[in-house]
Design an enzyme around this catalytic site. Structure first.
Site, PDB file in Angstrom:
ATOM      1  N   SER A   1       2.330  -8.160  -9.818  1.00 46.92           N
ATOM      2  CA  SER A   1       1.805  -7.134 -10.686  1.00 46.92           C
ATOM      3  C   SER A   1       3.253  -6.289 -11.240  1.00 46.92           C
ATOM      4  CB  SER A   1       1.294  -6.057  -9.695  1.00 46.92           C
ATOM      5  OG  SER A   1       2.190  -5.606  -8.752  1.00 46.92           O
ATOM      6  N   GLY A   2       4.302  -6.684 -10.751  1.00 46.02           N
ATOM      7  CA  GLY A   2       5.704  -6.138 -11.236  1.00 46.02           C
ATOM      8  C   GLY A   2       5.740  -4.902 -10.178  1.00 46.02           C
ATOM      9  N   GLY A   3       5.018  -4.833  -9.305  1.00 48.44           N
ATOM     10  CA  GLY A   3       5.618  -3.905  -8.021  1.00 48.44           C
ATOM     11  C   GLY A   3       6.399  -4.535  -7.025  1.00 48.44           C
ATOM     12  N   VAL A   4       6.852  -3.725  -6.103  1.00 47.41           N
ATOM     13  CA  VAL A   4       7.765  -4.201  -5.079  1.00 47.41           C
ATOM     14  C   VAL A   4       7.242  -5.340  -4.265  1.00 47.41           C
ATOM     15  CG1 VAL A   4       9.030  -3.579  -3.056  1.00 47.41           C
ATOM     16  CG2 VAL A   4       8.876  -1.998  -5.036  1.00 47.41           C
ATOM     17  N   ASP A   5       5.899  -5.368  -3.781  1.00 46.78           N
ATOM     18  CA  ASP A   5       5.352  -6.019  -3.019  1.00 46.78           C
ATOM     19  C   ASP A   5       5.225  -7.612  -3.615  1.00 46.78           C
ATOM     20  OD1 ASP A   5       5.490  -3.867  -1.204  1.00 46.78           O
ATOM     21  OD2 ASP A   5       3.288  -3.417  -1.804  1.00 46.78           O
ATOM     22  N   SER A   6       4.492  -7.703  -4.733  1.00 51.59           N
ATOM     23  CA  SER A   6       4.141  -8.722  -5.198  1.00 51.59           C
ATOM     24  C   SER A   6       5.294  -9.645  -5.689  1.00 51.59           C
ATOM     25  CB  SER A   6       3.085  -8.624  -6.230  1.00 51.59           C
ATOM     26  OG  SER A   6       3.581  -8.169  -7.529  1.00 51.59           O
ATOM     27  N   SER A   7       6.290  -8.721  -6.140  1.00 52.65           N
ATOM     28  CA  SER A   7       7.378  -9.286  -6.835  1.00 52.65           C
ATOM     29  C   SER A   7       8.451 -10.013  -5.645  1.00 52.65           C
ATOM     30  CB  SER A   7       8.364  -8.204  -7.351  1.00 52.65           C
ATOM     31  OG  SER A   7       8.046  -7.568  -8.412  1.00 52.65           O
TER      32      SER A   7
ATOM     33  N   GLU B   1       7.239   5.931  19.482  1.00 59.06           N
ATOM     34  CA  GLU B   1       7.310   5.275  18.320  1.00 59.06           C
ATOM     35  C   GLU B   1       7.331   6.228  17.228  1.00 59.06           C
ATOM     36  OE1 GLU B   1       2.613   4.958  18.820  1.00 59.06           O
ATOM     37  OE2 GLU B   1       4.608   5.638  20.106  1.00 59.06           O
TER      38      GLU B   1
ATOM     39  N   HIS C   1       3.835   9.608  22.338  1.00 57.43           N
ATOM     40  CA  HIS C   1       4.115   8.301  21.498  1.00 57.43           C
ATOM     41  C   HIS C   1       5.584   8.425  21.048  1.00 57.43           C
ATOM     42  CE1 HIS C   1       0.052   7.104  20.182  1.00 57.43           C
ATOM     43  NE2 HIS C   1      -0.373   8.259  20.570  1.00 57.43           N
TER      44      HIS C   1
ATOM     45  N   CYS D   1       0.116   6.032  25.446  1.00 56.34           N
ATOM     46  CA  CYS D   1      -1.150   6.734  25.324  1.00 56.34           C
ATOM     47  C   CYS D   1      -2.237   6.125  26.032  1.00 56.34           C
ATOM     48  CB  CYS D   1      -1.289   7.080  23.873  1.00 56.34           C
ATOM     49  SG  CYS D   1      -2.509   8.395  23.342  1.00 56.34           S
TER      50      CYS D   1
END
Length: 529
Positions: free
Chosen positions: A232-238, A181, A179, A87
């Site tokens: 936090s108990g979420g995926v990322d921080s865990s 991708e 694009h 692009c």
């Protein structure tokens, strides 16, 4: 290990290029246009291929060529490193080599059709000579007249005749106006795969190799210092905290802040995971009163995010001081957070994320963000590599600012509790119906308007709540559920929504109307604020 360098000119889907390359087993990094690639090469840092991303600007506005582009094309000339422009990157190549680039008479956005007029090693096994193919476009400028000397045209727009694909076979330089991708370009993945083959890239990048590299990087970055982890108990921080714990062990201190803006029962989920399953110590801080006090009277979503971010860091700085010699703060920031915050040199800001743009400019703790360059699906793969249970990895994403950005307007204790119960009913019923694992993210939003209703023989005047459910793989694009499903599946989901609506209105005082959000991303973001 091979490396593909992606020069980011500000496209909101630049990181998808990195993701696609990684999916094909090759390590990729994203660099700003100011990067000195010649200096990197002189230090022995080897780049096997370059990709120039799209972007919101026009080459007509350029005053000289960005340093990175000059470096890239010099390295191409000196060392034969292949280059792919996408692009705006395609227009940059055309401009650099002397072609005229100007605003198109007919701009192309969304699906477009191309006429394939020449073969190419990039399209081998993907396009047939003489065929008409569909791709995904998003551009206002085009090449006017001929392509630069040494280049040939592979494909043109079927509608406008504009050059859509050019290449210089001798120098291994390729430019595409579309694009490859994005998922909406059929065969785009295969084209990128062919480009990596041309570059001779080895396919040895995996989550296992990323894990090994990150453990070393975390050890080096922290240099014996202690780290406080925001979980936090979420995926990322865990996933982030387990990764950092694997790297530095007891030097990691996990802290869970109850902001008063979390899902129902979240503190119990965190204790069960980290203490019960992972044998990691967690300090639990109840700061709900502080967050509610700071948010009182605030309606603007950007201000809410800033307040939450600043308060969040303030709490952690205080906790770090009480813990002793803490020098680093870990956060579970991931790529979509960074992209939407527009923190790159060329990016257009969409909204602040409390893990990124919401941070105060001056901090007394250095940040450790081990997932900063991973997409959500990659984070889940890393979590599996680390041995986290599926009950955590398969949880739907939850925003760092919590329910505050799912309450339109002012955040009050009454509204938070009402939304928490609405969301709990919605998600519990979704799990019971077997829908939860088929949906990437689902949640409820409390809209600060009241409507008239009738319950029994009486008039009600209650809030409106909106339900949202989307399918996605990385959070960069999303369709509302059940888009793409069978008609039978759609009818089943409609019946499910009716049951949820009845349950919410019947069991909770204060809500008398339930609506469903049908908007995709783009044009909307997944969260409402």
């Amino acid at each position: 290990m091979s490396t593909v360098a992606i020069v980011d000119f500000g496209s909101q889907v630049t990181q998808l290029i990195a993701r696609r390359v990684r999916e094909l087993g090759v390590y990729s990094e994203v660099f700003p246009p100011s990067t000195d690639f010649q200096a990197m090469a002189s230090r022995g840092i080897k780049i096997d291929a370059f990709i120039l991303s799209g972007g919101p600007n026009s080459v007509q506005q350029l005053h000289g060529v960005p340093n990175a582009v000059s470096d890239v094309l010099n390295l191409n000339l000196q060392k034969g490193v292949p280059v792919l422009g996408i692009c705006y990157g395609f227009q940059m190549l055309a401009h650099y080599f002397g072609a005229d680039v100007a605003q198109s008479v007919a701009r192309e956005f969304g699906r477009a059709w191309l006429d394939v007029i020449e073969p190419s090693s990039i399209t081998e096994g993907v396009w047939s000579l003489g065929s008409k193919v569909d791709v995904w476009m998003s551009h206002s400028d085009s090449i006017v007249g001929e392509v630069p000397q040494g280049f040939r045209v592979v494909a043109r727009s079927a509608d406008t005749g504009a050059v859509a694909f050019m290449c210089n076979d001798e120098r291994k330089i390729y430019g595409v106006q579309f694009h490859p991708e994005v998922a909406h370009t059929p065969g785009g993945r295969e084209m990128l795969d062919n480009f990596l083959k041309i570059a001779g890239c080895t396919r040895d990048w995996t989550m296992g190799s990323f894990l090994h590299t990150q453990i070393g990087a975390i050890k080096s970055a922290t240099d014996g210092g202690r780290v406080v982890a925001a979980i936090s108990g979420g995926v990322d921080s865990s996933v982030a905290s387990v990764l950092v714990h694997k790297a530095i062990g007891e030097r990691l201190v996990c802290v869970f802040v109850d902001t008063g803006l979390l899902r129902k029962g979240e503190a119990g989920v965190v204790r069960d995971l980290f203490v019960g399953k992972l044998n990691m110590h967690v300090n639990v801080l109840d700061k709900s009163a502080l967050f509610m006090q700071r948010l009182a009277g605030v309606q603007d979503p950007e201000v809410k995010r800033k307040i939450i971010g600043e308060t969040f860091i303030e709490v952690f700085e205080q906790e770090a001081k009480s813990l002793g010699d803490i020098k680093f703060l870990m956060q579970g920031t991931i790529y979509p957070d960074v992209i939407e915050s527009g923190v790159g040199e060329s990016g257009t800001k969409i909204k602040s994320h409390h893990n990124v743009g919401g941070l105060p400019e001056i901090m007394n703790l250095s940040l450790v963000e081990p997932l900063r360059h991973l997409f959500k699906d990659e984070v889940r793969l890393l979590g599996k590599e680390l041995g986290l249970p599926s009950a955590i990895l398969d949880r739907h994403p939850f925003p760092g600012p919590g329910l505050a950005v799912r309450i339109m307007g002012e955040v009050t204790a009454e509204r938070v509790e009402l939304l928490r119960e609405i969301d709990n009913i919605y998600i519990d019923m979704m799990r019971d119906s077997g829908l939860y694992d088929h949906i990437w993210q689902a949640f409820a939003v409390l809209v600060p308007v009241r409507t008239v209703g009738v319950m029994g023989d009486g008039r009600t005047y209650g809030y409106v709540c909106a339900l949202r459910a989307v399918t996605s793989s990385d959070g960069m694009t999303a369709d509302c559920f059940p888009f793409g499903e069978t008609d039978e599946r759609k009818l089943e989901f409609l019946a499910f929504l009716q049951k949820v609506s009845r349950a919410i209105v019947s069991n909770l005082q204060g809500v008398n109307r339930v609506v469903y959000d049908m908007t995709s991303k783009p044009p909307a973001t997944i969260e409402w604020e």
